[in-house]
Write an enzyme that holds these catalytic residues in place. Structure first.
Site, short mmCIF file in Angstrom:
data_model
loop_
_atom_site.label_atom_id
_atom_site.label_comp_id
_atom_site.label_asym_id
_atom_site.label_seq_id
_atom_site.Cartn_x
_atom_site.Cartn_y
_atom_site.Cartn_z
N ASP A 1 8.02 2.83 -3.62
CA ASP A 1 6.96 1.83 -3.52
C ASP A 1 7.08 0.83 -4.67
O ASP A 1 6.91 1.20 -5.83
CB ASP A 1 5.60 2.54 -3.58
N ASP A 2 7.41 -0.41 -4.36
CA ASP A 2 7.54 -1.48 -5.37
C ASP A 2 8.74 -1.29 -6.29
O ASP A 2 8.72 -1.76 -7.44
CB ASP A 2 6.28 -1.60 -6.24
N CYS B 1 3.44 -4.32 0.74
CA CYS B 1 3.60 -2.95 1.23
C CYS B 1 3.38 -2.78 2.73
O CYS B 1 4.28 -2.33 3.45
CB CYS B 1 2.63 -2.03 0.48
N ASP C 1 9.94 -0.50 -0.23
CA ASP C 1 9.22 -1.38 0.69
C ASP C 1 9.24 -2.83 0.24
O ASP C 1 9.14 -3.75 1.05
CB ASP C 1 7.78 -0.90 0.90
#
Length: 512
Positions: A71-72, A104, A333
């Site tokens: 994530d990120d 996201c 993502d």
């Protein structure tokens, strides 16, 4: 009904004719080659290039898939991830892999369905044009890579983060998943709930409750169980790291003392002729720089647990005797900027910092230590997973399988253009990705990203064009130096992609 694009952007696009534009070195010449389905029957990798380990082969019914989605995670964090770098040594990396939206929920929607945001209807993290509720209400959950593989007899598991707005308390499990252990807003890594196959379970604040560690243990247990039962499986493990607040595991809290954010060409620098939303940004202040450095250090700490999870999963595959018939995929993502272009911590722009993310694949039939430079996008993951598993390709996706590139590194018939779509999100204080002007709040835009250039068209008509061969840092917006005919052709190419639906139409629109 397809979600509508921002009217002003569409109006600007539809005023143009047809055509393509290119800058810098041309892409490899193309001629009609084997389709992905036909390529699935071809033998191995190119001569002289060692294929992935094991006796299995790529695109064969029963091949397992392990998909780790961070994530990120930005490209500059890979240097602190030895297990992920080992995965790259053992497999293939994509140097021109981008996301459909550097945010996201829309990105995860594209990954699951293989569709652009204009076909999922998910452009932001919250209603009315994004979030879990919109994804579900538009019927997207009924057709994902999970439903495809489950229908073919695979055991499927989803662990970690699903998409923004999903809450575990109601016990809802979407179609396509046999095993489900998913959290809501568990960014802090402690004191969260997991929906475990329909039952919400509370976790606390002890080291054993650290979420990425919990997910790693659950993932290994799932792999062991399926291997023992002799069943093919797909598992997506989606940790919340390194998303803000960048919480590291206890053993990593003191790692990388003194580490600061990279001071590359883009750091604290405005592009020449910046778009209106960016121009006028003053240099970063001392307080901002201090926070940026702290954030980068914590992000490097936070990805240590993700990296260990990758290593642990690969060891579990080996110990369970299924490594030779399992493909491991690692990605994110979206990317992240920290000090780039005088912006603080954030994403959502069309700059490389935000849209260009890792895609690393290793396993049977995948070339070792290889890099693919063809354009790939997150809409390609679903058809790739389907072909790896020997499952017929879904008819309604916008992407195309990457299996030919994993086997051979190239193919005669491939796209050059990727589409990026972004809506300016509503100012929702509950959105974990809400950004301040200092972090960057670009207006709605659509963008073309080719291997050698980036073109952005904003709501209101502002444009950017970066020749990334001559200007890889994207510091010289050349749109004002281009002819009206060149701009017209760029808009036409963008319009074709913004309007496309389905594999063949979107494939044709992505050709240059």
């Amino acid at each position: 009904m397809r979600a509508r694009m921002v009217p002003a952007v569409v109006a600007a696009l539809m005023l143009t004719g047809c055509g393509q534009v290119s800058v810098g070195p041309p892409a490899a010449e193309s001629s009609r080659g084997a389709s992905p389905a036909e390529a699935g029957t071809e033998a191995g990798a190119e001569a002289g290039t060692e294929a992935g380990a094991g006796a299995g082969s790529l695109a064969q019914a029963g091949t397992n898939i392990v998909f780790v989605l961070a994530d990120d995670l930005s490209m500059d964090l890979l240097q602190y991830m030895p297990n992920v770098r080992k995965l790259a040594e053992d497999g293939t990396s994509f140097s021109n892999y981008v996301v459909t939206d550097s945010l996201c929920c829309p990105s995860r929607s594209s990954i699951l369905t293989g569709k652009f945001p204009h076909n999922t209807g998910v452009f932001t993290n919250t209603a009315p044009d994004g979030g879990f509720g919109v994804f579900k209400d538009r019927g997207n959950e009924r057709s994902t890579f999970a439903t495809s593989l489950q229908k073919a007899g695979y055991r499927t598991a989803m662990l970690g983060k699903y998409m923004n707005g999903y809450q575990p308390a109601g016990g809802y499990v979407p179609p396509g998943w046999n095993e489900w252990a998913v959290a809501g807003n568990a960014y802090g890594q402690y004191d969260y709930k997991l929906n475990e196959n329909g039952t919400a379970r509370d976790y606390g604040d002890t080291p054993a409750d650290y979420l990425t560690g919990v997910l790693s243990r659950k993932a290994s247990a799932f792999v062991e169980a399926q291997a023992a039962a002799g069943r093919p499986f797909l598992i997506e493990v989606a940790p919340f790291s390194p998303h803000a607040p960048y919480t590291p595991a206890p053993q990593d809290e003191d790692a990388f003392p003194g580490l600061t954010a990279p001071r590359g060409a883009t750091y604290d620098t405005l592009p020449e002729n910046p778009p209106p939303w960016l121009e006028g940004r003053t240099r970063l202040g001392d307080g901002e720089i201090k926070k940026i450095d702290e954030a980068y250090r914590k992000r490097a700490q936070a990805v240590q647990s993700v990296d260990r999870m990758v290593g642990a999963l690969r060891q579990t595959l080996t110990d369970a005797g299924v490594a030779d018939r399992t493909v491991v995929v690692f990605s994110s993502d979206n990317g992240y900027h920290l000090g780039d272009y005088r912006l603080t911590a954030g994403k959502q722009t069309a700059f490389e910092t935000d849209v260009h993310v890792p895609l690393i694949v290793a396993g049977p039939g995948v070339r070792r230590g290889a890099t693919v430079d063809r354009t790939a996008e997150n809409i390609d993951l679903r058809p790739t997973f389907e072909q790896i598993a020997g499952v017929p390709a879904s008819a309604d996706t916008d992407g195309r399988s990457l299996v030919p590139l994993l086997r051979n590194g190239t193919t005669d018939d491939w796209r050059n253009l990727a589409l990026i779509e972004h809506h300016r999100p509503a100012a929702d204080p509950d959105d974990p990705d809400a950004q301040t002007p200092a972090a960057g709040i670009p207006p709605s835009y659509a963008a073309l990203r080719a291997p050698n250039y980036t073109f952005v068209l904003y709501e209101g008509g502002a444009m950017e064009f970066y020749d990334r061969v001559a200007d890889p840092a994207q510091l010289h917006n050349r749109i004002k130096t281009m002819s009206e005919d060149q701009r017209r052709k760029l808009k036409a190419s963008l319009a074709a992609l913004v309007a496309c639906a389905g594999t063949e139409a979107c494939w044709a629109a992505g050709k240059a």
